[in-house]
Structure formats: structure tokens, C-alpha cells
Scaffold this motif. Structure first.
Motif, PDB file in Angstrom:
ATOM      1  N   ALA A  31     -13.167 -32.546 -43.276  1.00 47.07           N
ATOM      2  CA  ALA A  31     -14.532 -32.076 -43.526  1.00 47.07           C
ATOM      3  C   ALA A  31     -14.930 -32.172 -44.996  1.00 47.07           C
ATOM      4  CB  ALA A  31     -14.671 -30.629 -43.048  1.00 47.07           C
ATOM      5  N   GLY A  32     -13.938 -32.378 -45.872  1.00 48.71           N
ATOM      6  CA  GLY A  32     -14.224 -32.418 -47.296  1.00 48.71           C
ATOM      7  C   GLY A  32     -14.626 -31.067 -47.842  1.00 48.71           C
ATOM      8  N   ILE A  33     -13.931 -30.024 -47.395  1.00 45.69           N
ATOM      9  CA  ILE A  33     -14.264 -28.663 -47.789  1.00 45.69           C
ATOM     10  C   ILE A  33     -13.021 -27.942 -48.297  1.00 45.69           C
ATOM     11  CG2 ILE A  33     -16.178 -28.471 -46.165  1.00 45.69           C
ATOM     12  CD1 ILE A  33     -14.305 -26.919 -44.310  1.00 45.69           C
ATOM     13  N   SER A  34     -13.240 -26.768 -48.865  1.00 50.72           N
ATOM     14  CA  SER A  34     -12.126 -25.963 -49.367  1.00 50.72           C
ATOM     15  C   SER A  34     -11.629 -25.018 -48.287  1.00 50.72           C
ATOM     16  CB  SER A  34     -12.589 -25.138 -50.570  1.00 50.72           C
ATOM     17  OG  SER A  34     -13.523 -24.144 -50.150  1.00 50.72           O
ATOM     18  N   ARG A  35     -10.433 -24.497 -48.510  1.00 53.54           N
ATOM     19  CA  ARG A  35      -9.903 -23.482 -47.596  1.00 53.54           C
ATOM     20  C   ARG A  35     -10.799 -22.248 -47.581  1.00 53.54           C
ATOM     21  NH1 ARG A  35      -4.587 -22.897 -46.090  1.00 53.54           N
ATOM     22  NH2 ARG A  35      -3.336 -24.796 -46.174  1.00 53.54           N
ATOM     23  N   GLY A  36     -11.335 -21.930 -48.753  1.00 53.97           N
ATOM     24  CA  GLY A  36     -12.185 -20.749 -48.831  1.00 53.97           C
ATOM     25  C   GLY A  36     -13.400 -20.854 -47.932  1.00 53.97           C
ATOM     26  N   LEU A  37     -13.968 -22.042 -47.826  1.00 52.42           N
ATOM     27  CA  LEU A  37     -15.169 -22.209 -47.005  1.00 52.42           C
ATOM     28  C   LEU A  37     -14.843 -22.083 -45.524  1.00 52.42           C
ATOM     29  CD1 LEU A  37     -18.181 -22.796 -47.020  1.00 52.42           C
ATOM     30  CD2 LEU A  37     -17.657 -25.227 -46.861  1.00 52.42           C
ATOM     31  N   ILE A  38     -13.762 -22.716 -45.106  1.00 47.88           N
ATOM     32  CA  ILE A  38     -13.407 -22.633 -43.689  1.00 47.88           C
ATOM     33  C   ILE A  38     -13.007 -21.205 -43.325  1.00 47.88           C
ATOM     34  CG2 ILE A  38     -10.943 -23.217 -43.873  1.00 47.88           C
ATOM     35  CD1 ILE A  38     -11.313 -24.973 -41.395  1.00 47.88           C
ATOM     36  N   ASN A  39     -12.361 -20.509 -44.254  1.00 50.91           N
ATOM     37  CA  ASN A  39     -11.979 -19.130 -44.006  1.00 50.91           C
ATOM     38  C   ASN A  39     -13.197 -18.211 -43.893  1.00 50.91           C
ATOM     39  OD1 ASN A  39      -9.934 -16.944 -43.925  1.00 50.91           O
ATOM     40  ND2 ASN A  39     -10.912 -16.354 -45.847  1.00 50.91           N
ATOM     41  N   HIS A  40     -14.268 -18.579 -44.557  1.00 52.82           N
ATOM     42  CA  HIS A  40     -15.495 -17.776 -44.528  1.00 52.82           C
ATOM     43  C   HIS A  40     -16.136 -17.788 -43.142  1.00 52.82           C
ATOM     44  CE1 HIS A  40     -19.245 -15.980 -45.887  1.00 52.82           C
ATOM     45  NE2 HIS A  40     -19.915 -17.008 -45.387  1.00 52.82           N
ATOM     46  N   TYR A  41     -15.973 -18.885 -42.409  1.00 49.16           N
ATOM     47  CA  TYR A  41     -16.642 -19.031 -41.114  1.00 49.16           C
ATOM     48  C   TYR A  41     -15.751 -18.737 -39.908  1.00 49.16           C
ATOM     49  CZ  TYR A  41     -20.717 -21.043 -43.388  1.00 49.16           C
ATOM     50  OH  TYR A  41     -21.838 -21.210 -44.149  1.00 49.16           O
ATOM     51  N   PHE A  42     -14.448 -18.846 -40.077  1.00 50.74           N
ATOM     52  CA  PHE A  42     -13.533 -18.642 -38.952  1.00 50.74           C
ATOM     53  C   PHE A  42     -12.383 -17.751 -39.399  1.00 50.74           C
ATOM     54  CE2 PHE A  42     -15.516 -22.804 -38.610  1.00 50.74           C
ATOM     55  CZ  PHE A  42     -16.123 -22.709 -37.364  1.00 50.74           C
ATOM     56  N   ASP A  43     -12.111 -16.705 -38.626  1.00 54.82           N
ATOM     57  CA  ASP A  43     -11.075 -15.760 -39.030  1.00 54.82           C
ATOM     58  C   ASP A  43      -9.667 -16.216 -38.697  1.00 54.82           C
ATOM     59  OD1 ASP A  43     -11.146 -15.523 -36.322  1.00 54.82           O
ATOM     60  OD2 ASP A  43     -11.508 -13.363 -36.265  1.00 54.82           O
ATOM     61  N   SER A  44      -9.538 -17.256 -37.866  1.00 56.88           N
ATOM     62  CA  SER A  44      -8.212 -17.752 -37.504  1.00 56.88           C
ATOM     63  C   SER A  44      -8.326 -19.147 -36.926  1.00 56.88           C
ATOM     64  CB  SER A  44      -7.552 -16.828 -36.471  1.00 56.88           C
ATOM     65  OG  SER A  44      -8.240 -16.915 -35.232  1.00 56.88           O
ATOM     66  N   LEU A  45      -7.205 -19.828 -36.840  1.00 54.16           N
ATOM     67  CA  LEU A  45      -7.197 -21.140 -36.190  1.00 54.16           C
ATOM     68  C   LEU A  45      -7.546 -21.005 -34.715  1.00 54.16           C
ATOM     69  CD1 LEU A  45      -4.135 -23.006 -37.736  1.00 54.16           C
ATOM     70  CD2 LEU A  45      -6.534 -23.650 -37.887  1.00 54.16           C
ATOM     71  N   ASP A  46      -7.120 -19.912 -34.098  1.00 49.44           N
ATOM     72  CA  ASP A  46      -7.483 -19.678 -32.694  1.00 49.44           C
ATOM     73  C   ASP A  46      -8.993 -19.628 -32.528  1.00 49.44           C
ATOM     74  OD1 ASP A  46      -4.955 -19.661 -31.666  1.00 49.44           O
ATOM     75  OD2 ASP A  46      -4.747 -17.488 -31.612  1.00 49.44           O
ATOM     76  N   GLY A  47      -9.658 -18.924 -33.440  1.00 50.69           N
ATOM     77  CA  GLY A  47     -11.113 -18.817 -33.359  1.00 50.69           C
ATOM     78  C   GLY A  47     -11.779 -20.170 -33.493  1.00 50.69           C
ATOM     79  N   LEU A  48     -11.284 -20.985 -34.398  1.00 53.86           N
ATOM     80  CA  LEU A  48     -11.839 -22.325 -34.568  1.00 53.86           C
ATOM     81  C   LEU A  48     -11.532 -23.191 -33.355  1.00 53.86           C
ATOM     82  CD1 LEU A  48     -13.246 -24.500 -36.164  1.00 53.86           C
ATOM     83  CD2 LEU A  48     -11.146 -24.829 -37.512  1.00 53.86           C
ATOM     84  N   LEU A  49     -10.332 -23.048 -32.802  1.00 57.15           N
ATOM     85  CA  LEU A  49      -9.957 -23.829 -31.628  1.00 57.15           C
ATOM     86  C   LEU A  49     -10.860 -23.492 -30.433  1.00 57.15           C
ATOM     87  CD1 LEU A  49      -7.900 -25.907 -30.555  1.00 57.15           C
ATOM     88  CD2 LEU A  49      -6.492 -23.983 -29.812  1.00 57.15           C
ATOM     89  N   VAL A  50     -11.183 -22.221 -30.278  1.00 55.37           N
ATOM     90  CA  VAL A  50     -12.084 -21.816 -29.204  1.00 55.37           C
ATOM     91  C   VAL A  50     -13.441 -22.479 -29.372  1.00 55.37           C
ATOM     92  CG1 VAL A  50     -13.415 -19.869 -28.284  1.00 55.37           C
ATOM     93  CG2 VAL A  50     -10.953 -19.634 -28.651  1.00 55.37           C
ATOM     94  N   GLU A  51     -13.937 -22.553 -30.612  1.00 55.45           N
ATOM     95  CA  GLU A  51     -15.236 -23.172 -30.845  1.00 55.45           C
ATOM     96  C   GLU A  51     -15.190 -24.675 -30.584  1.00 55.45           C
ATOM     97  OE1 GLU A  51     -18.024 -21.508 -31.252  1.00 55.45           O
ATOM     98  OE2 GLU A  51     -16.729 -19.769 -31.001  1.00 55.45           O
ATOM     99  N   VAL A  52     -14.069 -25.308 -30.893  1.00 55.62           N
ATOM    100  CA  VAL A  52     -13.890 -26.724 -30.567  1.00 55.62           C
ATOM    101  C   VAL A  52     -13.942 -26.918 -29.050  1.00 55.62           C
ATOM    102  CG1 VAL A  52     -12.218 -28.624 -30.548  1.00 55.62           C
ATOM    103  CG2 VAL A  52     -12.637 -27.335 -32.652  1.00 55.62           C
ATOM    104  N   TYR A  53     -13.298 -26.017 -28.329  1.00 52.26           N
ATOM    105  CA  TYR A  53     -13.295 -26.087 -26.868  1.00 52.26           C
ATOM    106  C   TYR A  53     -14.705 -25.935 -26.313  1.00 52.26           C
ATOM    107  CZ  TYR A  53     -11.975 -24.938 -22.042  1.00 52.26           C
ATOM    108  OH  TYR A  53     -11.844 -24.926 -20.676  1.00 52.26           O
TER     109      TYR A  53
END
Length: 222
Positions: free
Chosen positions: A57-79
Motif C-alpha cells: 500500500a506504500g504506507i507506514s505501520r502507524g497508518l495501518i494501525n490507526h484503521y485496524f486493531d489487529s490482523l484478524d480485523g483486517l482479514l475480516v474486512e478483506v473477506y
């Protein structure tokens, strides 16, 4: 995958970079989901890492952490985005039409829902690794399993409601929930067979088979 992204960051000594401010928040979030989807599609669950997604995505860890509290949460959104985005849009539109009493023939609603399963966005060989990775993770990941149950039940419920509406209007007795379940299983099986060997059938033949299983009980829809 239940560790928060911030904890992962601390463990690895990562530093947060300033958050981007050019894109609207919803657009940034969608961008990250799309990048995560590409990572999963290319590398399976092993390629679904914070570092890989940030690079994609060309982003920082801080940015992704701001929108998703865990990898599980992001995985659910991908699903949600990969398998149910268009279906959910159809469900919401159908509910709105019923609430507003818009005179849309039930046959049209059911036919549109059937066709949506065979749209290139979903019925695509490119989705094989993505879907298989998600299905495998559902079996062991409680967060994803809960999301799957919620989305699947909503989808099956809407399909059953559309089937029942057509059957009722035609005076036919149909076990709509069971027929909806069987239709979904047929679609999954046909898609998998096609991905593994394109000589087995065509997407058009798969769509025809989807209509046939429904039409056998409710009558013609095409």
C-alpha cells in the motif's frame, strides 16, 4: 493473528511514520483493504503480514494501525470486500425496495441475485488462492468464522426470501432455506472445478446450472 498491530510494532521496534492526510479516511481504509487483498491473493495466508501490506500500500505501520486493531480485523474486512461486497449491496437494495414497497417483480430480484454469483469479479480463476486461503483460515480463526457465519446467513436468508417470494407468487411449495443452501454449495463447487480445470465447464455453463437448480423448483426465471 490476534495480536494488535501496535503490539507487533513494539515487539519489532517499528516506528510510526506520520499519517497521510491527502485521501479521505474512507478512501485510505479501502486502499489498505485492497492492498491486503492483493497480498493474500499472491502469497496466501503466509503473505498476509503487516510488513507486506504496508509495502504493497506504500504506507507506514502507524497508518495501518490507526484503521485496524489487529490482523484478524483486517482479514475480516478483506473477506467482506472479496466475497460479499456486491452481494451485500444487492441485499441492501432488496431490503430497501421491500421497505419502500417498490414494485419490482420477485422473478427479477431472484434472477439478478443468481447472476451476481457468476460475475467475473467473483467467478474468476485469479481468486483461487485468495478464496482457498480465506476458507482455510475460517476453519481455525474464530474472528473470521464469526464473520463468515454472519455474512453467509445474511446472504442465504436473502436468497431464501427471494426464492420464497417467487414460489409463493406461483403457488409452489418450496423449502426455500434448503434450496438456497444447495444453490450456494453448487456455485462454490462449480467455481472450484472451473478453477482447477477450465475444460470442465465454462462460466456460462456454470451460470446455467445455477439457474437450473432454482428453476427446477420455482419455474422459469430467464
Amino acid at each position: 493473528m490476534t495480536d494488535t498491530l501496535s503490539n507487533i510494532e513494539k515487539k519489532r521496534g517499528g516506528k510510526k511514520a506520520p499519517r497521510f492526510s491527502r485521501e479521505p479516511p474512507q478512501q485510505r481504509r479501502a486502499m489498505m483493504i485492497e492492498a491486503a487483498t492483493r497480498c493474500l491473493s499472491r502469497g496466501g495466508i503466509g503473505g498476509f503480514t503487516v510488513d507486506a501490506i504496508c509495502r504493497e500500500a506504500g504506507i507506514s505501520r502507524g497508518l495501518i494501525n490507526h484503521y485496524f486493531d489487529s490482523l484478524d480485523g483486517l482479514l475480516v474486512e478483506v473477506y467482506r470486500a472479496s466475497m460479499y461486497k456486491d452481494v451485500n449491496a444487492h441485499i441492501e437494495a432488496a431490503k430497501r425496495r421491500r421497505a419502500e414497497n417498490i414494485g419490482w417483480p420477485p422473478e427479477v430480484a431472484l434472477a439478478e441475485l443468481i447472476k451476481s454469483n457468476f460475475a467475473p469479479r467473483y467467478f474468476s480463476g485469479e481468486n483461487l488462492l485468495l478464496w482457498l486461503s480465506l476458507w482455510a483460515e475460517i476453519a481455525t480463526n474464530p474472528h473470521l468464522k464469526a464473520a463468515h457465519r454472519e455474512l453467509y446467513n445474511a446472504y442465504r436468508g436473502e436468497l431464501a426470501e427471494d426464492i420464497a417470494a417467487v414460489a409463493g407468487a406461483r403457488g409452489r411449495s418450496v423449502d426455500a432455506p434448503t434450496l438456497a443452501r444447495n444453490f450456494i454449495a453448487l456455485v462454490d463447487g462449480l467455481w472450484l472445478e472451473w478453477c482447477l480445470d477450465e475444460t470442465v465447464l465454462t462460466p456460462e455453463a456454470a451460470e446455467a446450472a445455477g439457474f437450473e437448480i432454482i428453476e427446477a423448483q420455482v419455474g422459469p426465471l430467464r
